[in-house]
Design a protein around this motif. Structure first.
Motif, PDB file in Angstrom:
ATOM      1  N   UNK A  88       0.844  -1.197   0.000  1.00 20.01           N
ATOM      2  CA  UNK A  88       0.000   0.000   0.000  1.00 20.01           C
ATOM      3  C   UNK A  88       0.874   1.240   0.000  1.00 20.01           C
ATOM      4  N   UNK A  89       1.941   1.217   0.780  1.00 20.89           N
ATOM      5  CA  UNK A  89       2.796   2.407   0.841  1.00 20.89           C
ATOM      6  C   UNK A  89       3.465   2.666  -0.492  1.00 20.89           C
ATOM      7  N   UNK A  90       3.841   1.596  -1.176  1.00 19.24           N
ATOM      8  CA  UNK A  90       4.510   1.776  -2.459  1.00 19.24           C
ATOM      9  C   UNK A  90       3.531   2.005  -3.589  1.00 19.24           C
ATOM     10  N   UNK A  91       2.253   1.909  -3.291  1.00 17.92           N
ATOM     11  CA  UNK A  91       1.266   2.230  -4.321  1.00 17.92           C
ATOM     12  C   UNK A  91       1.120   1.180  -5.395  1.00 17.92           C
ATOM     13  N   UNK A 116      -3.726  19.113 -20.731  1.00 17.61           N
ATOM     14  CA  UNK A 116      -2.735  18.205 -20.143  1.00 17.61           C
ATOM     15  C   UNK A 116      -3.376  16.844 -20.037  1.00 17.61           C
ATOM     16  N   UNK A 118      -1.482   7.674 -15.549  1.00 11.55           N
ATOM     17  CA  UNK A 118      -0.905   7.087 -14.344  1.00 11.55           C
ATOM     18  C   UNK A 118      -0.656   5.616 -14.676  1.00 11.55           C
ATOM     19  N   UNK A 171       4.686   1.396 -14.092  1.00  4.63           N
ATOM     20  CA  UNK A 171       5.690   2.336 -13.582  1.00  4.63           C
ATOM     21  C   UNK A 171       5.744   2.265 -12.070  1.00  4.63           C
ATOM     22  N   UNK A 207       8.582   0.268  -9.291  1.00  2.00           N
ATOM     23  CA  UNK A 207       9.269   0.890  -8.167  1.00  2.00           C
ATOM     24  C   UNK A 207       9.427  -0.088  -7.012  1.00  2.00           C
ATOM     25  N   UNK A 259      -4.345   6.242   2.575  1.00  3.55           N
ATOM     26  CA  UNK A 259      -3.081   5.528   2.662  1.00  3.55           C
ATOM     27  C   UNK A 259      -2.450   5.238   1.323  1.00  3.55           C
ATOM     28  N   UNK A 260      -3.109   5.584   0.251  1.00  5.86           N
ATOM     29  CA  UNK A 260      -2.575   5.206  -1.051  1.00  5.86           C
ATOM     30  C   UNK A 260      -2.475   6.472  -1.893  1.00  5.86           C
ATOM     31  N   UNK A 261      -1.240   6.786  -2.259  1.00  4.10           N
ATOM     32  CA  UNK A 261      -1.031   7.949  -3.108  1.00  4.10           C
ATOM     33  C   UNK A 261      -1.089   7.477  -4.548  1.00  4.10           C
ATOM     34  N   UNK A 262      -2.146   7.844  -5.231  1.00  6.73           N
ATOM     35  CA  UNK A 262      -2.340   7.321  -6.580  1.00  6.73           C
ATOM     36  C   UNK A 262      -1.360   7.961  -7.550  1.00  6.73           C
ATOM     37  N   UNK A 263      -1.221   9.278  -7.441  1.00  6.22           N
ATOM     38  CA  UNK A 263      -0.404   9.956  -8.453  1.00  6.22           C
ATOM     39  C   UNK A 263       0.062  11.302  -7.920  1.00  6.22           C
ATOM     40  N   UNK A 264       1.192  11.738  -8.424  1.00 10.96           N
ATOM     41  CA  UNK A 264       1.678  13.087  -8.169  1.00 10.96           C
ATOM     42  C   UNK A 264       1.968  13.675  -9.536  1.00 10.96           C
ATOM     43  N   UNK A 265       1.343  14.779  -9.851  1.00 10.05           N
ATOM     44  CA  UNK A 265       1.575  15.306 -11.189  1.00 10.05           C
ATOM     45  C   UNK A 265       1.470  16.816 -11.174  1.00 10.05           C
ATOM     46  N   UNK A 320      -0.380  18.538  -8.213  1.00 13.38           N
ATOM     47  CA  UNK A 320      -1.585  17.789  -7.840  1.00 13.38           C
ATOM     48  C   UNK A 320      -1.195  16.454  -7.234  1.00 13.38           C
ATOM     49  N   UNK A 343      -6.083   8.213  -2.447  1.00 13.02           N
ATOM     50  CA  UNK A 343      -7.206   7.272  -2.340  1.00 13.02           C
ATOM     51  C   UNK A 343      -7.144   6.613  -0.980  1.00 13.02           C
ATOM     52  N   UNK A 369     -11.716   8.920  -3.240  1.00 12.78           N
ATOM     53  CA  UNK A 369     -10.542   9.463  -3.920  1.00 12.78           C
ATOM     54  C   UNK A 369     -10.630  10.967  -3.934  1.00 12.78           C
ATOM     55  N   UNK A 372      -8.399  14.875  -4.680  1.00  7.01           N
ATOM     56  CA  UNK A 372      -7.227  15.521  -5.263  1.00  7.01           C
ATOM     57  C   UNK A 372      -6.851  16.691  -4.369  1.00  7.01           C
ATOM     58  N   UNK A 379       5.806   5.980   0.200  1.00  5.56           N
ATOM     59  CA  UNK A 379       7.019   5.597  -0.529  1.00  5.56           C
ATOM     60  C   UNK A 379       6.828   5.663  -2.033  1.00  5.56           C
ATOM     61  N   UNK A 380       5.575   5.571  -2.472  1.00  2.37           N
ATOM     62  CA  UNK A 380       5.346   5.550  -3.908  1.00  2.37           C
ATOM     63  C   UNK A 380       5.673   6.881  -4.563  1.00  2.37           C
ATOM     64  N   UNK A 408       7.335   9.011  -8.705  1.00  2.00           N
ATOM     65  CA  UNK A 408       6.363   9.958  -9.244  1.00  2.00           C
ATOM     66  C   UNK A 408       6.921  11.375  -9.180  1.00  2.00           C
TER      67      UNK A 408
END
Lengths: 413, 426, 200
Positions: A259-262, A371, A375, A379, A383, C87-93, C107, C111, C118, C120, C139-140, C144
């Motif tokens: 979960x932490x690593x997504x 844009x 995701x 990728x 990681x 607890x879950x970082x879906x994306x950083x953009x 952004x 989630x 979810x 933003x 960590x994810x 990103x």
């Protein structure tokens, strides 16, 4: 042995490491050759090869087992892996930049090329994201067709994964069996939209092509043809002692780490998190179907294997239900010829075979997106490689790369 | 001179024992020629069988059904550029494949194709075979060292570690088979009472001991003979670096094996040595446990008629092969481009058929029987090698060593002790 | 509700344009989706805590998002993970708006597994401004954020290993910025390393 010091050459000796894109000394300020290894903390780089017990090995971009152009730099202590570093970007094509210079419809074929193994899923995610932005909904028949094709594609993707993963571990025969069975799916795709791999199957607003004459018959024939084949793959591998030894306990990732690593997709589910976007946030008619989400207990390679095999069977279940209940009706919603979504942004994600594939689209009111951010599940899953192979042996690295099911087209876009 | 040549023909021993240099040379040429042909046939069979396991056809173009493929491969390898890595130790680089080749081929002087059909019969035959075939480890290490590159070196060290470990397990199994030659177990296990086997290390002697005791060692002291055979069968696959124990030379692993830097003819010498070693260890297995050159069921189906029936097998086999060739001819596409291939296959079928018919002639039949059964059993093992390669994934190196030392060796020692105990007690 | 954007309105056919005293009925364009305020217990708590730090919290097309000040971002993300269970970082953009003073929109898409929700989190930063890295929280965010740096040039403080990820290490320029041309390449790097004049 040449000047056999692991730290001082720019490229370790390796017959396969013949890439011309390897910079000979790119940024003069950071031209020391340990730039790739910064976080691996190469402590004593000036010991000779035979003295030091740490070895840096490069699994070069061209390698039979890296599923594409992936470069992995391993720091080894004898046979054990102390750390890895992935160098990616060899397949970077600037898809997100291209999207800003194409209209929404023109960009549709580009998304197939990212995860080229599961092109239909990519298309589904993108079309649904743009439909969300336009605030329209595809008609029910189109949604059912989308589900059928996407699940067929999930099956094809998992079959390819199984063949290549087994090949990496040494069993060469399942590859041929899975590719032969995958042919049937590709034949259906070819009859439907003309292309086998990069299908461009869906359009914004629905599907362009009506199902061809005999589509349901072909799909049902396929549904009867495939379950014994999946049993065949299981027979070759699941109870094979060597397979069990190579996969049980290898590449373990705990639930919290996952979960932490997504990580998402079968990798997450094998670690025990029962989460599937098709159930949690249903899209495209998945709420009409009854299927199960398999999970694993230990988060090792064997569990990921079992989860994907079971997912293949559940996909067949979904397809059967969809084909039986497919409604009549239009296949395309009313979409303006010139698509100008209102100003705003939207994020939509689907459960691609590899994980959560998300599209974040920002519109500025013009015909071209401002844009597009993709995701990519591979990728983020890649990681987790470092976490999973610390302390494992070299041969396990290859097994773990295979089990993560990465496609470099998606990792690099 | 003529006397010298003909006097041997009436003797009943191997040329080595008779001291007849001329006939020894003839036998050497025949055996080595036969092994070379066998290696080529094995190469073809591997590609075809592996392909059929993988639902594809394998070589089909070079010669009818790919039959000339090994020749094409040999020509290709011989005409390739000979690359020697810079800063490689040239002498060692040159001699390493030769050592492997000589070690693998030298063992054939004691392989018994029949009671007198061997080049010689050393009274330490089996010891000689195990010892000389171990010399190939030296060749592997030399090859890895001389390549001046750390991947072949690591691969060579791994290969040699693997071979050495499995030799120990092999040794245990072999010793328990040798014990069986002398321990006769009065009356139990269906062994004729009153037989007094004298322990022997000679290959021909071992087979003859199986004959005298009227039991193949595979079935003696059941299940001990079986387990010993099983240990040897697994260890011999690991010994020759074949799947599923082929991590050191697998393409998808990091270290590509000791023969990475070898190209062209030198590499083909490695392959020749590997296949020859496979045939050699299979011969050991056949000799020690499967009754060598004896026909199947020598003790349950005895008598003149059964002897006659089994003696027809060689001819029938070749006729069956000829029939398959003709079926292939029928199924060839009727296109002018395929005319040459069709004719070639038909010719091949005719040759096989003629050989089959010759093998029905009684004098030939009697002499050829032993050789035929020996070769048939070894061929069975060769097919098993290919089958393993198609089916099993690869063992990781530490698991491989674990199997060799922690599984096979203890079982081997246990079998050895139990064989000794049972042989004395019963 | 399906929206059907209409092309420039025309008078209904059949009605002559020059009829005096009869204004042609122009079908009104139906209202498109607009961001509506997002009220939830969580937002209420956060607003209470940060006040003006949370500039807006809206829902657009059913998706919730917050626009926050860059100064409170790292604290806010920490709270979102620890207290609100994201607890879950879906994306950083990021998105680049060159005309604005604060050019970049950064952004985070988060989630929550327990809540199946979810959101933003958006912040606006100027060119050259640095943002605290989210790697200690999720960590994810490692790769990103490296990609955001690679494509936009936004630096993250506290990132363990901030270097380019998709482009080669010596590349100059950040491609996803709007001032980077679509066929522009780092000619120097290409010529030095690939030994070719660029094919563009």
């Amino acid at each position: 042995m040449g000047a056999g010091q692991p730290g001082d050459r720019e490229r370790p000796i390796n017959m396969t490491d013949r890439t011309i894109t390897d910079p000979k000394g790119d940024d003069p300020k950071t031209a020391d050759s340990t730039r790739f290894l910064s976080h691996l903390e190469l402590d004593q780089p000036d010991k000779t090869f035979l003295d030091s017990n740490e070895l840096v090995i490069n699994m070069g971009p061209q390698h039979p087992a890296t599923h594409g152009v992936l470069r992995v730099i391993l720091k080894l202590d004898g046979e054990q892996v102390l750390g890895t570093e992935c160098v990616i970007g060899y397949l970077h094509r600037g898809v997100e930049k291209i999207a800003e210079h194409r209209t929404y419809t023109m960009f549709n074929p580009y998304v197939d090329r990212m995860d080229y193994v599961a092109a239909v899923s990519n298309g589904l995610g993108y079309c649904e994201a743009v439909e969300k932005l336009l605030n329209i909904e595809a008609p029910p028949r189109a949604r059912y067709i989308r589900v059928i094709l996407t699940e067929l594609n999930r099956l094809a993707s998992h079959q390819l994964w199984l063949g290549t993963h087994a090949l990496d571990i040494g069993a060469m025969t399942p590859l041929f069996y899975t590719f032969r069975d995958r042919e049937e799916i590709l034949k259906i795709f070819e009859k439907y939209c003309g292309a086998r791999l990069t299908t461009h199957a869906f359009r914004i607003g629905g599907c362009q092509y009506e199902t061809y004459e005999g589509f349901e018959r072909d799909v049902i024939k396929f549904l009867d043809f495939v379950p014994p084949k999946i049993d065949e793959y299981e027979e070759l591998l699941t109870t094979n002692r060597i397979w069990l030894e190579r996969t049980k306990g290898v590449g373990v990732i705990s639930k919290a780490d996952a979960i932490a690593l997504g990580v998402t997709g079968p990798v997450l589910r094998a670690s025990g998190v029962k989460w599937d976007l098709r159930k949690a946030q249903p899209y495209a008619a998945y709420s009409d179907f009854d299927f199960e989400v398999p999970i694993g207990a230990n988060g090792d390679t064997y569990d990921r294997y079992s989860v994907r095999m079971e997912e293949m069977r559940q996909s067949l279940r979904i397809i059967r239900q969809a084909v039986e209940k497919i409604p009549e009706g239009p296949i395309m919603a009313k979409v303006p010829k010139v698509m100008k979504p209102p100003v705003g942004e939207v994020y939509h994600s689907i459960e691609a075979p590899k994980g959560e594939l998300g599209y974040f689209i920002v519109s500025d009111g013009s015909t071209q997106p401002y844009r597009v951010r993709v995701r990519p599940p591979s990728f983020v899953n890649l990681q987790a490689l470092d976490n999973m192979v610390r302390g494992a042996l070299v041969a396990d690295v290859i097994a773990v790369i295979g089990t993560l099911d990465i496609v470099l087209g998606e990792v690099d876009r | 001179m003529l006397n010298y040549i003909t006097s041997y023909l009436s003797s009943n021993t191997t040329p080595g024992q008779a001291g007849n240099v001329f006939w020894a040379l003839i036998y050497i040429l025949v055996v080595f020629g036969g092994i070379s042909v066998a290696v080529m046939a094995m190469n073809w069979l591997e590609r075809k069988a592996l392909a059929h396991f993988q639902i594809r056809l394998g070589p089909m173009r070079v010669g009818p059904h790919g039959l000339l493929q090994p020749i094409a491969d040999a020509i290709k390898l011989m005409t390739k550029e000979d690359i020697i890595p810079a800063e490689a130790d040239k002498f060692v680089f040159w001699i390493a494949p030769l050592i492997i080749l000589c070690a693998s081929f030298a063992v054939y002087i004691v392989v018994p194709f029949g009671p007198t059909h061997a080049i010689t019969d050393l009274n330490i035959g089996i010891l000689f075979m195990l010892g000389v075939s171990s010399l190939s480890v030296l060749g592997i290490v030399m090859a890895g060292w001389a390549s001046n590159s750390h991947y072949p070196l690591i691969g060579a060290l791994r290969s040699s570690a693997q071979m050495v470990s499995y030799e120990v397990a092999m040794g245990m199994a072999v010793v328990s088979a040798i014990l069986m030659t002398s321990l006769h177990g009065l009356g139990a296990y269906g062994v004729g009472a009153g037989t007094s086997g004298t322990g022997t290390l000679s290959m021909i002697g071992i087979v003859q001991a199986q004959q005298e005791q009227h039991v193949w060692f595979l079935f003696k002291f059941f299940p001990l003979g079986f387990i010993a055979f099983g240990i040897f069968a697994i260890a011999m696959v690991a010994e020759t670096n074949r799947a599923p124990f082929d991590l050191p030379e697998a393409e998808s692993e990091l270290t590509a094996g000791f023969h990475t830097e070898y190209s062209g003819l030198r590499w083909s010498l490695f392959m020749l040595g590997e296949y020859a070693a496979m045939i050699a260890v299979s011969s050991i297995a056949v000799t020690l446990w499967l009754g060598g050159w004896y026909r199947p069921f020598p003790n349950t189906l005895t008598g003149e008629t059964w002897d006659l029936v089994f003696s027809l097998f060689p001819g029938l086999t070749f006729l069956a092969l000829a029939a398959i060739a003709f079926v292939g001819v029928r199924r060839m596409p009727k296109h002018p481009y395929f005319r040459v291939q069709t004719l070639g296959l038909a010719g091949f079928g005719v040759v096989l058929g003629v050989i089959g018919l010759i093998l029905f002639v009684p004098p030939v039949r009697d002499r050829i029987q032993d050789i035929f059964w020996f070769v048939a059993k070894v061929a069975g093992f060769m097919y098993l090698y290919i089958w393993y390669r198609a089916t099993f994934p690869r063992y990781r190196f530490d698991q491989l060593m674990k199997v060799g030392w922690k599984v096979l060796l203890p079982i081997g020692i246990g079998v050895l002790i139990l064989t000794a105990v049972l042989g004395v007690v019963l | 509700m399906p929206e059907e954007p209409k092309s420039p309105t025309l008078p209904p056919s059949g009605e002559p344009k020059s009829t005096a005293g009869h204004a042609p009925a122009v079908p009104a364009k139906p209202a498109g989706p607009v961001p509506i305020p997002w009220d939830s217990a969580m937002v209420g708590k956060l607003k209470g805590q940060y006040g003006s730090g949370i500039r807006e919290a809206n829902t657009y097309l059913g998706q919730n998002y917050m626009v926050v000040e860059p100064s409170i971002v790292s604290e806010l993300l920490q709270i979102l993970r620890d207290r609100e269970q994201f607890d879950y970082c879906v994306d950083v953009t990021a998105v680049h708006y060159p005309q604005r003073e604060k050019q970049f929109d950064l952004i985070w898409i988060l989630y929550s597994f327990p809540r199946n929700e979810r959101i933003r989190v958006k912040t606006m930063i100027a060119d050259g401004e640095r943002v605290p890295s989210a790697v200690p929280i999720w960590a994810t965010a490692n790769w990103l954020e490296r990609e955001v740096f690679d494509m936009f040039g936004i630096r993250f403080d506290g990132h363990p290993d901030l270097k380019r990820i998709l482009l080669p290490d010596g590349w100059k320029g950040h491609p996803l910025r709007k001032d980077y041309g679509i066929i522009q390449q780092d000619q120097e790097w290409v010529q030095a390393n690939l030994g070719i004049e660029s094919g563009q």
